[in-house]
Design an enzyme around this catalytic site. Structure first.
Site, PDB file in Angstrom:
ATOM      1  N   ASP A  15       5.026   1.269  -5.778  1.00  0.00           N
ATOM      2  CA  ASP A  15       5.008   2.083  -4.565  1.00  0.00           C
ATOM      3  C   ASP A  15       5.581   1.340  -3.370  1.00  0.00           C
ATOM      4  O   ASP A  15       6.467   1.837  -2.666  1.00  0.00           O
ATOM      5  CB  ASP A  15       3.578   2.537  -4.233  1.00  0.00           C
ATOM      6  CG  ASP A  15       3.073   3.609  -5.188  1.00  0.00           C
ATOM      7  OD1 ASP A  15       3.897   4.198  -5.909  1.00  0.00           O
ATOM      8  OD2 ASP A  15       1.856   3.850  -5.211  1.00  0.00           O
ATOM      9  N   ARG A  95     -10.188  -3.650   1.857  1.00  0.00           N
ATOM     10  CA  ARG A  95      -9.226  -2.854   2.620  1.00  0.00           C
ATOM     11  C   ARG A  95      -9.340  -3.037   4.140  1.00  0.00           C
ATOM     12  O   ARG A  95      -8.319  -3.133   4.825  1.00  0.00           O
ATOM     13  CB  ARG A  95      -9.342  -1.374   2.261  1.00  0.00           C
ATOM     14  CG  ARG A  95      -8.975  -1.033   0.820  1.00  0.00           C
ATOM     15  CD  ARG A  95      -7.739  -1.714   0.348  1.00  0.00           C
ATOM     16  NE  ARG A  95      -7.191  -1.094  -0.856  1.00  0.00           N
ATOM     17  CZ  ARG A  95      -6.479  -1.736  -1.769  1.00  0.00           C
ATOM     18  NH1 ARG A  95      -6.228  -3.034  -1.614  1.00  0.00           N
ATOM     19  NH2 ARG A  95      -5.993  -1.101  -2.817  1.00  0.00           N
ATOM     20  N   ASP A 124      -8.306   4.667   0.117  1.00  0.00           N
ATOM     21  CA  ASP A 124      -7.689   3.533   0.794  1.00  0.00           C
ATOM     22  C   ASP A 124      -6.934   3.925   2.059  1.00  0.00           C
ATOM     23  O   ASP A 124      -6.888   3.166   3.029  1.00  0.00           O
ATOM     24  CB  ASP A 124      -6.754   2.789  -0.160  1.00  0.00           C
ATOM     25  CG  ASP A 124      -7.523   2.005  -1.205  1.00  0.00           C
ATOM     26  OD1 ASP A 124      -8.722   1.739  -0.980  1.00  0.00           O
ATOM     27  OD2 ASP A 124      -6.938   1.658  -2.244  1.00  0.00           O
ATOM     28  N   SER A 178      -3.850   2.594 -13.483  1.00  0.00           N
ATOM     29  CA  SER A 178      -3.709   2.242 -12.077  1.00  0.00           C
ATOM     30  C   SER A 178      -4.804   1.235 -11.767  1.00  0.00           C
ATOM     31  O   SER A 178      -5.987   1.514 -11.974  1.00  0.00           O
ATOM     32  CB  SER A 178      -3.854   3.487 -11.204  1.00  0.00           C
ATOM     33  OG  SER A 178      -3.860   3.135  -9.837  1.00  0.00           O
TER      34      SER A 178
END
Length: 420
Positions: A15, A95, A124, A178
């Site tokens: 990504d 995060r 996220d 993932s």
């Protein structure tokens, strides 16, 4: 005239590798890639090179592992914060720190925007952007997957985007789950996990943990604590990073810390994931052992309520809030006497208590022993029960007087039961 700059949260994955040329094409920014090491174990030199080859004007690699452990993991651990009974907040704790560091580099570079690659379905995006809002409400946030200019809807489309431009693809087309990894945990989503009726295929899924059934005979682990923080393992004093590295190895080879949960995301949907948290699971279990002997009843019970609320705040990315600071301050107060040593045994995926000790322990053998001691007279319990049960007695007397209620019902039930 110099171009405006955007800071990109760069992981080196598919990504964010796609996002570098995409930003240059659609926004004409100079892209400053920032890689934040929270213990992923990645080859950062290779990732930095990939960012530059893909078009980044600069790439920074920030070692935030110690800060992550001390400022984000330890507060959650001291609170025994667990989301929905099982999730030890691996991604959630990292995060906000990543968002904070992105702001720091945006200020350093004079950037006008921060970009991330979190999807529009996940937690996220919320966690990153709440952190950015807390420190830089003036900066623009570009969430590629929510942007009108983003026209890719699959991994295959992203791979084709790179191939069409002659750029390297950082993953194989058949790559599976993932994943998110840091020093605290690794998560797995996708494939068979997308159907809740399927059993996880641990044999080819797990990276840091052996399948419990295949673990060895087990081993003991001792942990030293100071004010709720682990400071040593098996008699050796260590810093936070070394403790995590050591316990991840020990827990991993014993198959502990596996969680399969269908959780409630803060964006409103349920998602299923498998988490490996081998070292973290040991620490949480052992820390509760310390709390059990060092905290009085009222404090422990109220701390349980605080733990639940704190876990929700961390999960939702609300770390940089007054409520979070206030709850952490409460937890820190409770931990002032949580100093001592715990011993656990790890056996094929299980963690068992094997003893705990503290100079601040509230356990008193003279009181707790079945043998009558000088500090406790059994007769004292009579007055306590009389006062403790006084509301029940008064109510029962009233019910007998008016002919209704539990006391009358109990006498009727007694008459119904057969006797010999």
């Amino acid at each position: 005239m110099a171009k405006e700059k955007v800071v990109l949260a760069y992981s080196g994955g598919l990504d964010t590798t796609v996002i570098i040329p995409w930003l240059k094409e659609h926004y004409d920014y100079d892209v400053i890639a920032v890689c934040i090491d929270v213990g992923q174990g990645d080859d950062w030199e290779a990732i930095k090179g990939r960012a530059l080859r893909t078009g980044a004007a600069a790439c920074y690699v920030v070692d935030a592992r110690q800060e992550y452990i001390e400022e984000y993991i330890w507060p959650a651990l001291k609170a025994n914060a667990v989301y929905e009974d099982e999730y030890l907040l691996g991604t959630s704790t990292a995060r906000p720190l990543i968002g904070k560091i992105l702001v720091e580099y945006a200020r350093q570079e004079g950037a006008v925007a921060i970009c991330h690659g979190a999807t529009g379905k996940g937690n996220d995006q919320v966690r990153f952007e709440l952190a950015i809002k807390a420190f830089a409400p003036d900066l623009r946030v570009i969430a590629a997957w929510r942007d009108d200019k983003w026209d890719m809807d699959s991994r295959e489309a992203e791979i084709k985007f790179l191939e069409d431009r002659g750029l390297e693809v950082p993953m194989k087309k058949d790559q599976s789950y993932s994943r998110d990894e840091n020093i605290w945990h690794i998560s797995h989503e996708g494939l068979e996990l997308e159907k809740t009726e399927n059993e996880p295929q641990y044999a080819h899924m797990l990276k840091n943990t052996v399948v419990p059934e295949e673990a060895g005979a087990g081993e003991y682990v001792t942990i030293d604590w100071e004010k709720g923080i682990p400071v040593g393992v098996n008699g050796k004093q260590m810093n936070g990073l070394d403790i995590m590295l050591e316990l991840n190895k020990i827990g991993g080879r014993n198959g502990v810390g596996l969680v399969d949960i269908c959780e409630n995301r803060c964006v409103g949907m349920k998602s299923r994931g498998v988490y490996e948290t081998p070292g973290g699971a040991i620490l949480y279990f052992a820390h509760r052992m310390m709390d059990h002997i060092c905290l009085d009843r009222d404090t422990y019970h109220y701390k349980q309520q605080v733990s639940l609320r704190l876990a929700e705040l961390i999960y939702d990315g609300k770390v940089f809030t007054p409520l979070y600071d206030a709850l952490v301050a409460f937890v820190d107060k409770t931990q002032e006497t949580v100093t001592g040593q715990t011993k656990v045994k790890l056996v094929k995926g299980q963690i068992r208590a094997a003893g705990s000790q503290s100079a601040f322990s509230l356990y008193n053998e003279d009181i707790a022993s079945f043998t009558t001691g000088a500090l406790y007279d059994h007769k004292d319990a009579q007055g306590f029960i009389t006062l403790f049960g006084l509301p029940l007695k008064v109510r029962a007397m009233m019910e007998q007087k008016v002919g209704a209620g539990r006391a009358v019902a109990a006498s009727k039930d007694l008459k119904k039961r057969p006797t010999e």
